[in-house]
Every structure is written in structure tokens, then in C-alpha cells.
Design a protein around this motif. Structure first.
Motif, PDB file in Angstrom:
ATOM      1  N   ALA A   1       4.448  -8.324  -9.045  1.00  0.00           N
ATOM      2  CA  ALA A   1       4.470 -10.289  -9.221  1.00  0.00           C
ATOM      3  C   ALA A   1       4.732 -10.846 -11.045  1.00  0.00           C
ATOM      4  N   GLY A   2       4.543 -10.879 -11.787  1.00  0.00           N
ATOM      5  CA  GLY A   2       4.339 -10.880 -13.666  1.00  0.00           C
ATOM      6  C   GLY A   2       3.555 -11.416 -13.886  1.00  0.00           C
ATOM      7  N   PHE A   3       2.305 -10.621 -13.288  1.00  0.00           N
ATOM      8  CA  PHE A   3       1.263 -11.096 -13.968  1.00  0.00           C
ATOM      9  C   PHE A   3       1.073  -9.965 -15.117  1.00  0.00           C
ATOM     10  N   ARG A   4      -0.170 -11.224 -16.044  1.00  0.00           N
ATOM     11  CA  ARG A   4      -0.427  -9.679 -17.535  1.00  0.00           C
ATOM     12  C   ARG A   4      -1.027 -10.617 -18.348  1.00  0.00           C
ATOM     13  N   ALA A   5      -1.432  -9.503 -18.797  1.00  0.00           N
ATOM     14  CA  ALA A   5      -3.144  -9.483 -18.914  1.00  0.00           C
ATOM     15  C   ALA A   5      -2.729 -10.887 -20.684  1.00  0.00           C
TER      16      ALA A   5
ATOM     17  N   GLY B   1      -7.947  -3.277   1.675  1.00  0.00           N
ATOM     18  CA  GLY B   1      -7.692  -4.334   0.246  1.00  0.00           C
ATOM     19  C   GLY B   1      -6.427  -4.178   0.428  1.00  0.00           C
ATOM     20  N   VAL B   2      -5.837  -3.743  -0.820  1.00  0.00           N
ATOM     21  CA  VAL B   2      -4.146  -3.611  -0.505  1.00  0.00           C
ATOM     22  C   VAL B   2      -3.601  -2.683  -0.299  1.00  0.00           C
ATOM     23  N   VAL B   3      -2.900  -2.557   0.299  1.00  0.00           N
ATOM     24  CA  VAL B   3      -1.861  -1.756   1.069  1.00  0.00           C
ATOM     25  C   VAL B   3      -0.151  -1.265   0.557  1.00  0.00           C
ATOM     26  N   ALA B   4       0.111  -3.074   0.628  1.00  0.00           N
ATOM     27  CA  ALA B   4       1.531  -2.827   0.178  1.00  0.00           C
ATOM     28  C   ALA B   4       2.089  -4.204  -0.451  1.00  0.00           C
ATOM     29  N   TYR B   5       2.717  -4.344  -1.274  1.00  0.00           N
ATOM     30  CA  TYR B   5       3.371  -5.479  -2.456  1.00  0.00           C
ATOM     31  C   TYR B   5       4.578  -5.413  -2.586  1.00  0.00           C
ATOM     32  N   GLU B   6       5.195  -7.099  -2.633  1.00  0.00           N
ATOM     33  CA  GLU B   6       6.593  -7.389  -3.040  1.00  0.00           C
ATOM     34  C   GLU B   6       6.692  -7.528  -4.622  1.00  0.00           C
ATOM     35  N   THR B   7       7.844  -6.461  -4.153  1.00  0.00           N
ATOM     36  CA  THR B   7       8.741  -6.842  -6.664  1.00  0.00           C
ATOM     37  C   THR B   7       9.567  -7.657  -6.469  1.00  0.00           C
ATOM     38  N   GLN B   8      10.205  -7.441  -7.595  1.00  0.00           N
ATOM     39  CA  GLN B   8      11.192  -8.452  -8.510  1.00  0.00           C
ATOM     40  C   GLN B   8      12.356  -7.634  -7.298  1.00  0.00           C
ATOM     41  N   ALA B   9      12.665  -6.900  -6.881  1.00  0.00           N
ATOM     42  CA  ALA B   9      13.260  -6.483  -5.874  1.00  0.00           C
ATOM     43  C   ALA B   9      14.355  -7.107  -4.870  1.00  0.00           C
ATOM     44  N   ARG B  10      12.784  -7.303  -4.533  1.00  0.00           N
ATOM     45  CA  ARG B  10      12.347  -8.961  -2.799  1.00  0.00           C
ATOM     46  C   ARG B  10      13.264  -7.482  -2.187  1.00  0.00           C
ATOM     47  N   GLU B  11      12.567  -6.481  -1.831  1.00  0.00           N
ATOM     48  CA  GLU B  11      13.190  -5.181  -0.663  1.00  0.00           C
ATOM     49  C   GLU B  11      12.399  -5.335   0.220  1.00  0.00           C
ATOM     50  N   GLY B  12      11.926  -5.879   0.765  1.00  0.00           N
ATOM     51  CA  GLY B  12      10.498  -4.958   1.546  1.00  0.00           C
ATOM     52  C   GLY B  12       9.694  -4.814   0.433  1.00  0.00           C
ATOM     53  N   LEU B  13       7.882  -4.587   0.675  1.00  0.00           N
ATOM     54  CA  LEU B  13       6.896  -3.942   0.128  1.00  0.00           C
ATOM     55  C   LEU B  13       6.595  -2.704  -0.149  1.00  0.00           C
ATOM     56  N   VAL B  14       6.389  -2.643  -1.458  1.00  0.00           N
ATOM     57  CA  VAL B  14       6.159  -1.306  -2.036  1.00  0.00           C
ATOM     58  C   VAL B  14       4.597  -1.102  -1.491  1.00  0.00           C
ATOM     59  N   LEU B  15       4.408   0.416  -1.653  1.00  0.00           N
ATOM     60  CA  LEU B  15       2.893   0.583  -0.346  1.00  0.00           C
ATOM     61  C   LEU B  15       2.744   0.861  -2.121  1.00  0.00           C
ATOM     62  N   GLY B  16       0.794   1.192  -2.166  1.00  0.00           N
ATOM     63  CA  GLY B  16       0.530   1.455  -2.946  1.00  0.00           C
ATOM     64  C   GLY B  16      -0.237   2.348  -3.330  1.00  0.00           C
ATOM     65  N   GLU B  17      -0.906   2.321  -4.456  1.00  0.00           N
ATOM     66  CA  GLU B  17      -1.240   4.405  -4.511  1.00  0.00           C
ATOM     67  C   GLU B  17      -2.559   4.893  -3.897  1.00  0.00           C
ATOM     68  N   GLY B  18      -2.721   4.239  -3.049  1.00  0.00           N
ATOM     69  CA  GLY B  18      -4.263   4.228  -3.144  1.00  0.00           C
ATOM     70  C   GLY B  18      -4.464   4.908  -1.057  1.00  0.00           C
ATOM     71  N   VAL B  19      -3.399   5.102  -0.792  1.00  0.00           N
ATOM     72  CA  VAL B  19      -3.034   4.561   0.644  1.00  0.00           C
ATOM     73  C   VAL B  19      -2.158   5.846   1.066  1.00  0.00           C
TER      74      VAL B  19
ATOM     75  N   GLY C   1      12.202   0.693  -9.224  1.00  0.00           N
ATOM     76  CA  GLY C   1      11.931   2.023 -10.689  1.00  0.00           C
ATOM     77  C   GLY C   1      10.515   3.156  -9.525  1.00  0.00           C
ATOM     78  N   ARG C   2      10.410   1.660  -9.175  1.00  0.00           N
ATOM     79  CA  ARG C   2       8.509   1.899  -7.963  1.00  0.00           C
ATOM     80  C   ARG C   2       9.603   3.073  -7.210  1.00  0.00           C
ATOM     81  N   THR C   3       8.313   4.247  -6.820  1.00  0.00           N
ATOM     82  CA  THR C   3       9.289   5.548  -6.664  1.00  0.00           C
ATOM     83  C   THR C   3       8.167   5.137  -4.803  1.00  0.00           C
ATOM     84  N   ALA C   4       7.357   5.084  -4.735  1.00  0.00           N
ATOM     85  CA  ALA C   4       6.309   5.122  -3.540  1.00  0.00           C
ATOM     86  C   ALA C   4       7.500   4.623  -2.850  1.00  0.00           C
ATOM     87  N   PRO C   5       6.606   5.262  -0.618  1.00  0.00           N
ATOM     88  CA  PRO C   5       7.831   4.236   0.049  1.00  0.00           C
ATOM     89  C   PRO C   5       7.835   2.364   0.026  1.00  0.00           C
ATOM     90  N   ARG C   6       8.055   2.255   0.949  1.00  0.00           N
ATOM     91  CA  ARG C   6       8.153   1.272   1.521  1.00  0.00           C
ATOM     92  C   ARG C   6       8.220   0.834   2.968  1.00  0.00           C
TER      93      ARG C   6
END
Length: 417
Positions: free
Chosen positions: A124-128, A240-258, A309-314
Motif C-alpha cells: 500500500a506504499g507504507f515505508r520506513a 491474521g492477514v490472508v490477502a491484500y490489494e496492490t497498486q495494480a488494483r486487480e484483486g487481492l494477492v495472497l499472503g506468503e504464510g497461508v 510482479g508479485r507471483t502469489a495467487p490472487r
């Protein structure tokens, strides 16, 4: 994209690498759940964890739904607050306990970014170095802590605003000038509208990660008009977090721990990719190892990969509730009963029970996609409807592919006027 555009290297590994590692982790997690979680020792009794090394093997395990989890917790409340599902015991390895409506109690472990929210906020664009205004509730439920832990994983500082006290929150925003917001989309809109009325400058907030309720495209567009990029995060207190939206705004990308499956509502049977069904999640969280946990939410797998470029299913995101239990002529009818009827006939591909008429004059029709359509099959299915539901209903045979792809197994089309 450069690697700096991703939270970590896991997001861009090949789908084959991810799937292989998930299946290795699945074997370990099933064994861990059997040996450390008394509830899953019972639920998975007789299962050889070594053999649960594929999605087909996973699909043969029982689905545990939230109501079953609640019932186990209630039954063991006097001796185990978690109903045997937690692999942790109280003490330094369990810094907090949370409560969700029910009440259902959830443990928190000590692993960094325990709820796996870091990737969602990074996407979502959050940075340190940025300040996050967190308006999720810090009272009993884990919502605020899920996003706070993710913000810390990214390297952000968090202002624990919580809910309510709008004027004080606006004052804090004006004084501290946060870069980002986490909370519900409805409260974010309230803050923006109240700020405009009061003449308070809240323009420092340029992005937000929202959850807890639907955020339709029209509302996302409204936020954009106010100068905010808003992204959705799908999370639950259990998982916890299962999936999240990216800047592509095409569905939600699955998290890596599920590991997720889409199953036909009322069953544990996976549906083909693209078909709407209930979202069932297996989490690789060792503290709270939920195996095939039915969320009760409808969604569907999307084809292809995220353009970022994220390769997890959506998945398509939240598409409604899978629990479609309704009452017909004084009797409860469940989605599992519709599935039971369909399973009795190999010719049946899909079924949808439509309840129509006016209250006190219910009419029940089972629409069935069947490869063979004749009066004999129709009569056999009508008999099965009576056997399973204890109610009479008509059966309409329709061509395969003609029923809507919306996950509905029971459609209540009655007039309540």
C-alpha cells in the motif's frame, strides 16, 4: 521492478518454488497441529501427516468452521480458553489474548510481524520512517495490533488512535502530520468530512490500508478525489492477514504464510479456479495452527499474476457470506443439505435452491445443472430433496454452466412486504 519495490524476495519467487515449499510446510504444520493442538489431535486423528503433501490430500481433511471452534471453546472454557486450538500456553510466549464476538478467544505469539501484515502495508506504499495513524480498535479485539505489528515490520512509527473521539483524532493528525492511515474505510471518511467541516488540515495523510468492512470502488474513487490512495487488506482475528490489494488494483494477492482453497459452500470440496465459493484457509502459524479453517466468506481465484510482479495467487476479494442458512415453512435449510443432495447423483454438476413466494407461502425449487436431463432423474432428485430437507420442492434441470457464478447455494427470493 527493482527488489526495493517488494517487501522481500518471497513475493517474487516462481509459483513452482512457492507451491513446493508450501507443501513441505504443510506436512510439518499438520504434524505440529496434531502434536501441539489438542483440538487438531482429535480432528485429525488417524491422519498421517507425511501423506498430507498435496492439495488433493489437504482437500480430504475436514473443514473446521468458526461455529465449531466456538463450540469447542465453550465446552472447554473452564480448563482451556482456546478450546484446544492454541499450541501456546500463557506466559512469555503468549504476550496477549484477544476476544472476538462469540466470544472467541485468540492467542498472540511472539514472532515478529505475527499477523503477517507487513507485506500488505508495504504494497500500500507504507515505508520506513513514516508515521501511521492507526484507528482500528485497541479494545479486546486484535485489529489494531494486526496493523500495528505490520507497520513496525515495515519500519513505521504508530500513533495508537483507536476508535471514536473524532475531534481529538483530528487534533493529533494536525499536530503530528501522519503519512498514512489504518482503520475502517467508513471511519476514514468520517475523519475527512469532519476535518473539512472544522477546517482542520489532514492533508499529510496520502495513503491508507483499510479493512474490517467492504470498500467498494466508488468509495475508493472518493478517497482518491480527496488525495488519498486507499488499499484493502483482508484479515481475520483467527488467521491474521490472508490477502491484500496492490497498486495494480486487480484483486487481492495472497499472503506468503497461508494456503487457501475455494470450496463449495456447505462442503469441503474445492471448486474449479474462477468459480465462487467459500474461502478456506490453512495457516502456517505455529502458535495457532488452523488447518482448513472455513472463513464463511465467499471469493474466487483469479487467473494469472499481479501486474506488480508479485507471483502469489490472487483472489477477487470479499464477495459475500457462504453461510446461507434460511428457514422454509418453519424448518431450517442449510447449504450442506443442498450439497448432500447433489452428491447423490453423479450427473449433477451444480445445484442452487431458490426459495420464493410470500412469507407463510414458501415455495422451494432446486435448480440443477445436469449432464443428463430426464423425468426419471428429476423424480429421483425430488425424492432426495424430501429425504434430506423434510420439505417438498420442485426440481428444474438446467444445462451445465447456466447457474450464476456467485457462490450462492441457497437463494432467498421471497417477498417480505
Amino acid at each position: 521492478m527493482a527488489q526495493t519495490d517488494f517487501f522481500d524476495a518471497l513475493e517474487t519467487r516462481s509459483p513452482e518454488q512457492r507451491e513446493s515449499q508450501l507443501m513441505v510446510n504443510l506436512v510439518a504444520q499438520v504434524w505440529h497441529a496434531q502434536t501441539r493442538s489438542p483440538a487438531f489431535a482429535e480432528i485429525l486423528r488417524g491422519v498421517d501427516a507425511v501423506n498430507v503433501n498435496s492439495r488433493a490430500a489437504l482437500a480430504r481433511l475436514p473443514v473446521t468452521r468458526k461455529m465449531e471452534l466456538l463450540e469447542r471453546q465453550k465446552a472447554l472454557r473452564a480448563t482451556d480458553s482456546f478450546g484446544g486450538f492454541s499450541a501456546l500456553v500463557r506466559g512469555p510466549d503468549m504476550p496477549r489474548i484477544f476476544a472476538s464476538p462469540g466470544p472467541i478467544y485468540e492467542p498472540e505469539g511472539t514472532v515478529s510481524d505475527y499477523w503477517r501484515a507487513g507485506r500488505a502495508l508495504f504494497a500500500a506504499g507504507f515505508r520506513a520512517g513514516e508515521l501511521v495513524h492507526n484507528s482500528f480498535s485497541y479494545h479486546m479485539t486484535p485489529g489494531a495490533f494486526i496493523l500495528e505489528s505490520g507497520a513496525h515490520a515495515v519500519g513505521c512509527t504508530v500513533f495508537p488512535a483507536g476508535t471514536g473521539q473524532t475531534e481529538q483524532q483530528l487534533q493529533a493528525i494536525a499536530d503530528l502530520k501522519p503519512d498514512a492511515y489504518t482503520g475502517t474505510p467508513s471511519f476514514l471518511r468520517i475523519l475527512l468530512e469532519k476535518a473539512r467541516e472544522a477546517g482542520v488540515d489532514v492533508s499529510s495523510i496520502k495513503k491508507a490500508s483499510v479493512g474490517g468492512e467492504a470498500c467498494p470502488p466508488s468509495l475508493t474513487a472518493w478517497f482518491k478525489e480527496q488525495g488519498l490512495d486507499v488499499y484493502q487488506t483482508y484479515a481475520t482475528a483467527d488467521l491474521g492477514v490472508v490477502a491484500y490489494e496492490t497498486q495494480a488494483r486487480e484483486g487481492l494477492v495472497l499472503g506468503e504464510g497461508v494456503i487457501i482453497e475455494i470450496v463449495r459452500p456447505g462442503t469441503g470440496d474445492p471448486v474449479p479456479d474462477g468459480e465462487v465459493g467459500e474461502l478456506v484457509v490453512t495457516t502456517l502459524n505455529s502458535a495457532y495452527p488452523l488447518i482448513r479453517f472455513g472463513t464463511g466468506d465467499l471469493s474466487a481465484i483469479m487467473p494469472g499474476n499481479c501486474p506488480t510482479g508479485r507471483t502469489a495467487p490472487r483472489i477477487k476479494g470479499w464477495m459475500g457470506r457462504a453461510d446461507q442458512t434460511t428457514k422454509v415453512r418453519g424448518m431450517f435449510v442449510h447449504a450442506s443439505q443442498v450439497a448432500d443432495i447433489a452428491r447423490r447423483f453423479p450427473q449433477v454438476h451444480k445445484a442452487r435452491l431458490v426459495i420464493s413466494g410470500e412469507m407463510a407461502n414458501d415455495q422451494m425449487c432446486l435448480k440443477v445443472e445436469a449432464s443428463e436431463a430426464d423425468d426419471t432423474l428429476r423424480g429421483l432428485i425430488e425424492t432426495a430433496v424430501r429425504d434430506v430437507t423434510k420439505l417438498r420442492g420442485d426440481v428444474h434441470l438446467v444445462p451445465p454452466g447456466s447457474l450464476p457464478n456467485d457462490g450462492k447455494v441457497i437463494e432467498d427470493a421471497r417477498s417480505y412486504q
